[in-house]
Design an enzyme around this catalytic site. Structure first.
Site, PDB file in Angstrom:
ATOM      1  CB  CYS A  29     -16.315  19.699 -13.900  1.00 33.03           C
ATOM      2  SG  CYS A  29     -17.049  20.706 -13.371  1.00 33.03           S
ATOM      3  CG  HIS A  37     -21.090  18.590 -14.504  1.00 32.18           C
ATOM      4  ND1 HIS A  37     -20.189  19.017 -14.404  1.00 32.18           N
ATOM      5  CD2 HIS A  37     -22.295  19.178 -16.130  1.00 32.18           C
ATOM      6  CE1 HIS A  37     -20.375  19.708 -16.062  1.00 32.18           C
ATOM      7  NE2 HIS A  37     -21.212  19.891 -16.534  1.00 32.18           N
ATOM      8  CG  HIS A  57     -26.498  13.505 -16.943  1.00 32.65           C
ATOM      9  ND1 HIS A  57     -25.747  14.368 -15.122  1.00 32.65           N
ATOM     10  CD2 HIS A  57     -26.488  12.568 -16.346  1.00 32.65           C
ATOM     11  CE1 HIS A  57     -26.288  13.489 -14.072  1.00 32.65           C
ATOM     12  NE2 HIS A  57     -27.040  12.300 -15.309  1.00 32.65           N
TER      13      HIS A  57
HETATM   14  P1  5GP Z   1     -27.680  10.096 -12.896  1.00 27.35           P
HETATM   15  O1  5GP Z   1     -27.920   8.585 -12.055  1.00 27.35           O
HETATM   16  O2  5GP Z   1     -26.942  11.228 -12.260  1.00 27.35           O
HETATM   17  O3  5GP Z   1     -29.112  10.458 -13.983  1.00 27.35           O
HETATM   18  O4  5GP Z   1     -26.198   9.383 -14.015  1.00 27.35           O
HETATM   19  C1  5GP Z   1     -25.294   9.213 -13.577  1.00 27.35           C
HETATM   20  C2  5GP Z   1     -24.715   8.397 -15.238  1.00 27.35           C
HETATM   21  O5  5GP Z   1     -23.439   8.940 -15.399  1.00 27.35           O
HETATM   22  C3  5GP Z   1     -24.912   7.161 -14.693  1.00 27.35           C
HETATM   23  O6  5GP Z   1     -25.823   6.382 -16.299  1.00 27.35           O
HETATM   24  C4  5GP Z   1     -23.897   6.433 -15.097  1.00 27.35           C
HETATM   25  O7  5GP Z   1     -22.957   5.143 -15.292  1.00 27.35           O
HETATM   26  C5  5GP Z   1     -22.688   7.710 -15.406  1.00 27.35           C
HETATM   27  N1  5GP Z   1     -21.043   7.942 -15.221  1.00 27.35           N
HETATM   28  C6  5GP Z   1     -21.040   7.878 -13.878  1.00 27.35           C
HETATM   29  N2  5GP Z   1     -19.669   7.860 -14.159  1.00 27.35           N
HETATM   30  C7  5GP Z   1     -19.068   8.654 -15.464  1.00 27.35           C
HETATM   31  C8  5GP Z   1     -17.763   8.335 -16.057  1.00 27.35           C
HETATM   32  O8  5GP Z   1     -16.981   8.602 -15.000  1.00 27.35           O
HETATM   33  N3  5GP Z   1     -17.330   8.491 -16.874  1.00 27.35           N
HETATM   34  C9  5GP Z   1     -18.900   8.383 -18.122  1.00 27.35           C
HETATM   35  N4  5GP Z   1     -18.526   8.024 -19.539  1.00 27.35           N
HETATM   36  N5  5GP Z   1     -20.500   7.819 -17.173  1.00 27.35           N
HETATM   37  C10 5GP Z   1     -20.295   7.889 -16.356  1.00 27.35           C
HETATM   38 ZN    ZN Z   2     -18.768  19.863 -12.854  1.00 24.70          ZN
END
Ligand code: 5GP
Ligand code: ZN
Length: 117
Positions: free
Chosen positions: A8, A97, A99
């Protein structure tokens, strides 16, 4: 919107990100810790915690369409790519969130190996 949600904050321009694409409903930016030569995250601007909380099929379709366009525009239509949304604790979701990851540029293995955790 959620005050302590990092995506967000990116959507509001309050946290930095390397943008790849944006439109009225979505944003796409580079993953901070890329797991492949192309690793982009596609998010809805409005806070939805995960696919399990999604209430708008048209928005989900649009997010997948944006993810696909990013992979194709980067030249990976023929080689192939992966679009994935980790959902919930056992689904490997770290950021609450919604993605979609767009991964390409190396063989990604079978079937969900990029994370190995
Ligand atoms: P999940 O494990 O939730 O599917 O993936 C979260 C992803 O978000 C991870 O690949 C991590 O590297 C990425 N990520 C986490 N925090 C940030 C951020 O502040 N900026 C960006 N660009 N990526 C983030
Ligand atoms: Zn959010």
């Amino acid at each position: 919107m959620t005050d302590n949600c990092v995506f967000c904050k990116i959507a509001r321009g309050e946290a930095p990100a390397t943008m790849v694409a944006e439109d009225e409903q979505t944003m796409a930016f580079k993953d901070l810790q890329p797991k492949a030569p192309l690793h982009v995250l596609v998010i809805p601007r409005r806070h939805i915690a995960s696919l399990a909380d999604a209430d708008d099929p048209a928005l989900i379709g649009h997010l997948v369409e944006v993810a696909t366009k990013i992979a194709k525009d980067a030249g990976y239509a023929a080689r192939g790519f992966r679009v994935v949304s980790n959902t919930g604790r056992e689904g490997g979701q770290a950021v609450e969130h919604l993605h979609f990851h767009v991964l390409a540029g190396r063989p990604l293995g079978a079937p969900w190996s990029p994370w190995d955790r």
